[in-house]
Design an enzyme around this catalytic site. Structure first.
Site, PDB file in Angstrom:
ATOM      1  CD  GLU A   1     -40.502  15.020   9.324  1.00 46.48           C
ATOM      2  OE1 GLU A   1     -40.936  15.878   8.500  1.00 46.48           O
ATOM      3  OE2 GLU A   1     -39.427  15.161   9.928  1.00 46.48           O
TER       4      GLU A   1
ATOM      5  CD  GLU B   1     -43.743   8.535  10.845  1.00 48.76           C
ATOM      6  OE1 GLU B   1     -42.985   8.654  11.836  1.00 48.76           O
ATOM      7  OE2 GLU B   1     -43.355   8.655   9.670  1.00 48.76           O
TER       8      GLU B   1
END
Length: 356
Positions: free
Chosen positions: A321, A178
């Site tokens: 991430e 993300e």
């Protein structure tokens, strides 16, 4: 029709293969090692057998990292020290190969792609970018639902389809990642809502909140939970009320992986909050999950305890991430290779009895 991909995925998620699990346990006992001496690596290998229905299991490689981007109306409460423009610039950096997860995905031999499901603006076209915005960010969850149920469902579908496309292209393990300034606040709200834990037990510093900001962030989570009456909501209502578009897409990605019977490796607190949403929607999805790592966010620990997951690695990472999970992919592959490549006592190559 929104929700069709989600419905199909949930219908396809079945139980693990218990016969394969039993064969895997016997297989582990026959490997040329002291039983249990490889610790959790042995349990990971057994779970891979139960997921795949094969013993020894296929190596869960190559991996695929699906990174989902979204912005958040809750940032109006100043829950992150970083400006929302960072979401866009980090998206460009990630897609061009310069982000941590880009490097670690390459290191693991995994492909990656960035899905702009809820950023404030479109990303430039590129090989690693999919612009699929449901909305330009979410609403402020302290004032009511962050998303409509329809928006959450559309984002779930996007995640399911991303997983399906990755597996059909050859991926044998999935990592949901993300990007989104402020997204640890909705993650904390989701974890609180799905576990019943109070806001102060699951809210952490995210990307560098000081003590004052952490206190404000915790109050914001409490306000969001109250404004959305989460105790009275179903699984989708909780996700729409206090989640983000990237959280919803990640939950769909997890469900898509479970439907395809491939392992899904979770990263940090945001991925775990999405996993709780996925499991609330389809409880059997839990059996397809692996915890990539354990970082310092309190909500991560609560989420992993709730899901009953043991981290593959523990390095104190908290970047997000998908970076920690990408780094853990080779460890999961090693669990399969141990079962595939070690010799067996029954082969007669190693003999002898333990002295007592």
């Amino acid at each position: 029709m929104h929700g069709e991909a989600l419905r199909q995925a949930i219908e396809k998620i079945g139980p693990l293969d218990e016969d394969a699990r039993a064969r895997a346990l016997a297989w582990q006992d026959d490997l040329t090692k002291v039983p249990g001496s490889l610790g959790d690596l042995e349990a990971f290998g057994v779970q891979l057998c139960a997921i795949s229905g094969q013993c020894p299991p296929p190596v869960p490689a190559p991996g695929f990292v699906g990174v989902f981007e979204g912005d958040h109306g809750v940032q109006t409460n100043k829950v992150s020290p970083w400006p929302q423009e960072i979401t866009y610039t980090m998206g460009v950096n990630l897609a061009s190969g310069g982000a941590s997860v880009s490097v670690l995905a390459r290191h693991a031999g995994a492909d990656y792609r960035l899905y702009n499901v809820g950023g404030l603006k479109e990303l430039p076209e590129g090989d690693h970018i999919v612009n699929c915005r449901v909305a330009a960010g979410t609403a402020d969850l302290t004032q009511g639902p962050a998303m409509t149920r329809e928006q959450a469902t559309e984002a779930l579908d996007i995640g399911v389809e991303a997983a399906r496309d990755a597996v059909s292209s050859g991926a044998r393990a999935l990592v949901p990642g993300e990007l989104g300034i402020g997204n640890t606040t909705p993650a904390a709200a989701l974890i609180a809502a799905y576990t019943g834990r109070p806001a102060d037990a699951v809210t952490g510093r995210g990307a560098g909140a000081d003590d004052e900001m952490l206190a404000r962030k915790t109050r914001t989570v409490e306000q969001g939970l109250a404004a959305n009456h989460v105790a009275d909501q179903d699984a989708l209502g909780i996700l729409a009320g206090v989640g983000g578009l990237e959280h919803a897409a990640m939950a769909g990605f997890i469900l898509g992986g479970a439907a395809a019977r491939v392992p899904v490796v979770l990263d940090g607190v945001i991925a775990v909050s999405a996993a709780l949403a996925a499991v609330a929607l389809a409880p059997q999805a839990r059996d397809y999950l692996f915890a990539g790592h354990l970082g310092p966010e309190p909500g991560l620990r609560v989420g992993l305890e709730t899901l009953g997951l043991t981290p593959l690695i523990q390095l104190g990472m908290h970047l997000g991430e998908g970076s920690g999970a990408a780094l853990a992919l080779p460890v999961l592959a090693a669990a399969a290779k141990i079962m595939r490549e070690m010799s067996h006592f029954s082969d007669g190559q190693v003999s002898g009895e333990r002295e007592v």
